[in-house]
Enzyme design. Sequence first.
Site, PDB file in Angstrom:
ATOM      1  N   HIS A  61      -0.956  29.037  48.375  1.00 48.59           N
ATOM      2  CA  HIS A  61      -2.207  28.767  48.816  1.00 48.59           C
ATOM      3  C   HIS A  61      -3.289  29.508  48.141  1.00 48.59           C
ATOM      4  CE1 HIS A  61      -5.835  27.811  51.219  1.00 48.59           C
ATOM      5  NE2 HIS A  61      -5.131  26.755  51.480  1.00 48.59           N
ATOM      6  N   HIS A 105     -10.405  22.084  50.205  1.00 46.92           N
ATOM      7  CA  HIS A 105      -9.321  21.109  50.013  1.00 46.92           C
ATOM      8  C   HIS A 105      -9.959  19.376  50.653  1.00 46.92           C
ATOM      9  CE1 HIS A 105      -6.235  24.076  49.369  1.00 46.92           C
ATOM     10  NE2 HIS A 105      -6.797  23.776  48.415  1.00 46.92           N
ATOM     11  N   SER A 162     -12.397  20.901  56.214  1.00 55.04           N
ATOM     12  CA  SER A 162     -13.154  20.484  55.156  1.00 55.04           C
ATOM     13  C   SER A 162     -13.462  19.039  55.139  1.00 55.04           C
ATOM     14  CB  SER A 162     -12.326  21.043  53.921  1.00 55.04           C
ATOM     15  OG  SER A 162     -11.147  20.581  54.218  1.00 55.04           O
ATOM     16  N   THR A 221      -6.736  32.226  56.814  1.00 54.71           N
ATOM     17  CA  THR A 221      -7.435  31.902  58.052  1.00 54.71           C
ATOM     18  C   THR A 221      -7.014  30.542  58.596  1.00 54.71           C
ATOM     19  OG1 THR A 221      -9.169  31.250  56.663  1.00 54.71           O
ATOM     20  CG2 THR A 221      -9.355  33.264  57.533  1.00 54.71           C
ATOM     21  N   SER A 256      -4.441  22.864  54.285  1.00 51.44           N
ATOM     22  CA  SER A 256      -3.711  23.693  55.410  1.00 51.44           C
ATOM     23  C   SER A 256      -4.074  23.515  56.811  1.00 51.44           C
ATOM     24  CB  SER A 256      -3.482  25.001  54.880  1.00 51.44           C
ATOM     25  OG  SER A 256      -2.965  25.929  55.792  1.00 51.44           O
ATOM     26  N   ASN A 257      -5.269  23.602  56.756  1.00 51.74           N
ATOM     27  CA  ASN A 257      -5.795  23.785  58.280  1.00 51.74           C
ATOM     28  C   ASN A 257      -5.701  22.317  58.877  1.00 51.74           C
ATOM     29  OD1 ASN A 257      -8.696  22.249  58.985  1.00 51.74           O
ATOM     30  ND2 ASN A 257      -8.534  22.939  56.786  1.00 51.74           N
ATOM     31  N   GLU A 269      -5.974  30.973  48.963  1.00 53.01           N
ATOM     32  CA  GLU A 269      -6.615  31.875  49.941  1.00 53.01           C
ATOM     33  C   GLU A 269      -5.302  33.021  50.103  1.00 53.01           C
ATOM     34  OE1 GLU A 269      -7.521  32.850  54.501  1.00 53.01           O
ATOM     35  OE2 GLU A 269      -7.922  30.773  54.054  1.00 53.01           O
TER      36      GLU A 269
END
Length: 376
Positions: free
Chosen positions: A176, A83, A357, A224, A295-296, A178
């Site tokens: 998402h 992403h 990312s 994760t 997301s992270n 993942e």
Amino acid sequence: MKSFEIPEMYRSPLITAVKQKRKEEDKLKKDFSPTLLDFGTLRIHLARHFGFCYGVENAIEIAFRTIAENPDKRIFLLSEMIHNPQVNADLQSYGITFMQDTYGKQLIPFESLTADDIVVIPAFGTTLEIEEKLRKIGIQIEKYNTTCPFVEKVWNRSEQIARKDYTIVIHGKPRHEETRATFSHASFYAASIVVKDMNQAIELGKYISGDIRDLQKIGVVNQTTMLASDTQAIADHLKQVMIATYQPAPDQISARFADTRDTLCYATNDNQSAVYGMLETKADLAIVVGGYNSSNTSHLVELCEEKLPTYFIRDESKLLSKEEIEHFDFHHKLEKNTKHYLPEKTPVDILITSGASCPDAIVERVIKRLKSFFEG
């Protein structure tokens, strides 16, 4: 840990030097305080850990190697590889075509593929159903699979406990990539359910208390990139519900609730711990750099927002001037324009981090852009 060959355009001499110095000084990674870059009237406090993680570098290396080794073949990516808009745009500029958007909407039909085509599986992984579709076409997926090893670790742990008749509870965002992939892999072996947050976990707990067959033994795994503290809180809550419902002896709790703490991603933990450490430094504002659908990265923004004004930007172009910034409100999924985001004082202290990312080169350009506002 393995080092990867990634394009120089993503690297930063400044950030590489900073990270190397901190690594040498703190080999055990116990110091989460930020690194100070003191420019006099501007002071940048860089998070201890940020930027490309193992899984992202692995995916980038495989993708660019695939391009170099197959100049005459059609190459597709199932969806965005990671992403980050720059990385995905770079891959498209080399001729890679995306088959789906982030949410799984089909852009290129599978029926248009041939056995001679290459399909790269993104770092998030993919579903068993899509893997089977590609195999039936005759496409070799193993060689071009960039699935993060830490995502695969979650899948493997899910399989292990599923084979012991545990239901899998997945803490993640349902749409998402993942989470969709993890649900597919987990549900192949056992009943599985996705919970987005603590509110949904509390609702699930009510069904556990109702003695539903598929909820008599459970284990919690996660997407994760979720907040590690949120996953742990959900696991702790559900564990207590299981204890209250079934009242197992202390040495029998694992017969009802599987210990899955070993599925938490090291990079997610490190980056989030580094933000907690960074937030102990007094500052005027925070800037978080990364893709808006990451997301992270959004969770790093979330942590910073609790303490001070925080601006989520994609790259240095969003720093319009010393007086104006364009930034992303991930709560409402829109870009906003804010004036007077920098205080009228000196020195100005800014906390900076980036998502897993985000290339270090972008972070360096953000720092240089900020520095230019305080020169002359």
